[in-house]
Motif scaffolding. Structure first.
Motif, PDB file in Angstrom:
ATOM      1  N   GLU A  40       0.832  -1.202   0.000  1.00  0.00           N
ATOM      2  CA  GLU A  40       0.000   0.000   0.000  1.00  0.00           C
ATOM      3  C   GLU A  40       0.867   1.253   0.000  1.00  0.00           C
ATOM      4  OE1 GLU A  40      -3.231   2.164   2.993  1.00  0.00           O
ATOM      5  OE2 GLU A  40      -2.978  -0.019   3.052  1.00  0.00           O
ATOM      6  N   HIS A 150      -6.794   3.498  -0.921  1.00  0.00           N
ATOM      7  CA  HIS A 150      -8.183   3.289  -0.497  1.00  0.00           C
ATOM      8  C   HIS A 150      -9.161   3.710  -1.588  1.00  0.00           C
ATOM      9  CE1 HIS A 150      -7.183   1.961   3.501  1.00  0.00           C
ATOM     10  NE2 HIS A 150      -6.379   3.003   3.669  1.00  0.00           N
ATOM     11  N   GLN A 153      -9.285   0.833  -4.070  1.00  0.00           N
ATOM     12  CA  GLN A 153     -10.103  -0.280  -3.571  1.00  0.00           C
ATOM     13  C   GLN A 153     -11.591   0.040  -3.644  1.00  0.00           C
ATOM     14  OE1 GLN A 153      -8.770  -1.735   0.306  1.00  0.00           O
ATOM     15  NE2 GLN A 153      -7.676  -3.342  -0.818  1.00  0.00           N
ATOM     16  N   HIS A 219      -8.613  -6.228  -5.733  1.00  0.00           N
ATOM     17  CA  HIS A 219      -9.159  -5.184  -4.864  1.00  0.00           C
ATOM     18  C   HIS A 219     -10.656  -5.367  -4.619  1.00  0.00           C
ATOM     19  CE1 HIS A 219      -5.465  -3.055  -4.356  1.00  0.00           C
ATOM     20  NE2 HIS A 219      -5.265  -2.996  -5.667  1.00  0.00           N
ATOM     21  N   HIS A 223     -11.114  -5.704  -0.497  1.00  0.00           N
ATOM     22  CA  HIS A 223     -11.308  -4.349   0.008  1.00  0.00           C
ATOM     23  C   HIS A 223     -11.658  -4.383   1.493  1.00  0.00           C
ATOM     24  CE1 HIS A 223     -15.455  -5.644  -1.092  1.00  0.00           C
ATOM     25  NE2 HIS A 223     -15.800  -4.932  -0.045  1.00  0.00           N
TER      26      HIS A 223
END
Length: 224
Positions: A40, A150, A153, A219, A223
């Motif tokens: 990430e 984020h 995702q 993803h 998620h």
């Protein structure tokens, strides 16, 4: 220069050059996206760098957009010219017997890919422009951390979007399977190398779309 684009050879060379540029971009784009499967932090750092670097934003990005528009416009022009030529020569030459289904339908896969690019812009590029240049927030931060991972995702939570991406990338693969070798052929570099280029083209047309599909599926399934 206008004479160059008026000639059949000139248009094909221009189409090939824009194809090379876009294929290189796909490679870079996938390389960045693939990092989201493993780290990430790395993905966030790369995304922030590419999203705030002036050279990328104000030099390379406009060139990329021009390349996309140019490639599709030139593709439509070539298709229209080819249809006129086929209308004249069909009685002498059965095109279906001398070409693949994909080569005869590049325009249709291209239209689907163009629709996908519009969706991709709506999903990622337009929100970025809004955040950075309308709201004036160049920090890349949300609630104290980088937002890019984020956001990626969240885009792949809806199954319809994942399906749309998978279909688009399958068609991109078919498009590349013909377009890769065709681009080199237009540049006159296939002599004695056609089989090798075809093999590289097959590998490229499988690996690149498959990589993007894996990112979307990963993803969607992971998620949080």
């Amino acid at each position: 220069m206008s004479g160059f684009f008026k000639s059949s050879v000139g248009r094909k060379v221009a189409m090939a050059l824009s194809a090379f540029f876009l294929m290189f971009f796909l490679l870079i784009h996938l390389a960045v996206n693939i990092t989201s499967l493993f780290s990430e932090d790395v993905f966030n750092d790369l995304s922030h760098f590419m999203g705030t670097n002036p050279l990328i934003q104000f030099a390379l990005q406009p060139v990329l957009i021009f390349g996309v528009v140019f490639h599709f416009v030139m593709g439509f022009v070539l298709e229209l010219k080819n249809k006129k030529a086929r209308g004249v020569a069909y009685a002498k030459n059965n095109g279906a017997a001398n070409s693949t289904w994909m080569s005869r339908n590049m325009i249709y896969s291209g239209l689907v890919i163009l629709a996908f690019i519009v969706l991709h812009f709506i999903d990622f590029w337009f929100p970025e422009l809004n955040t950075k240049y309308i709201q004036g927030d160049m920090s890349g931060m949300h609630d104290g951390s980088f937002r890019y991972f984020h956001e990626l995702q969240e885009k792949f939570i809806p199954i319809w979007r994942v399906v749309a991406y998978v279909v688009a990338f399958v068609l991109l693969g078919l498009h590349l399977a013909h377009g890769f070798t065709s681009a080199f052929q237009s540049m006159g570099v296939t002599a004695g190398r056609k089989k090798t280029l075809q093999n590289i083209g097959k590998a490229y047309s499988i690996i690149i779309p498959l990589g993007f599909i894996v990112v979307a599926l990963f993803h969607h399934l992971n998620h949080h």
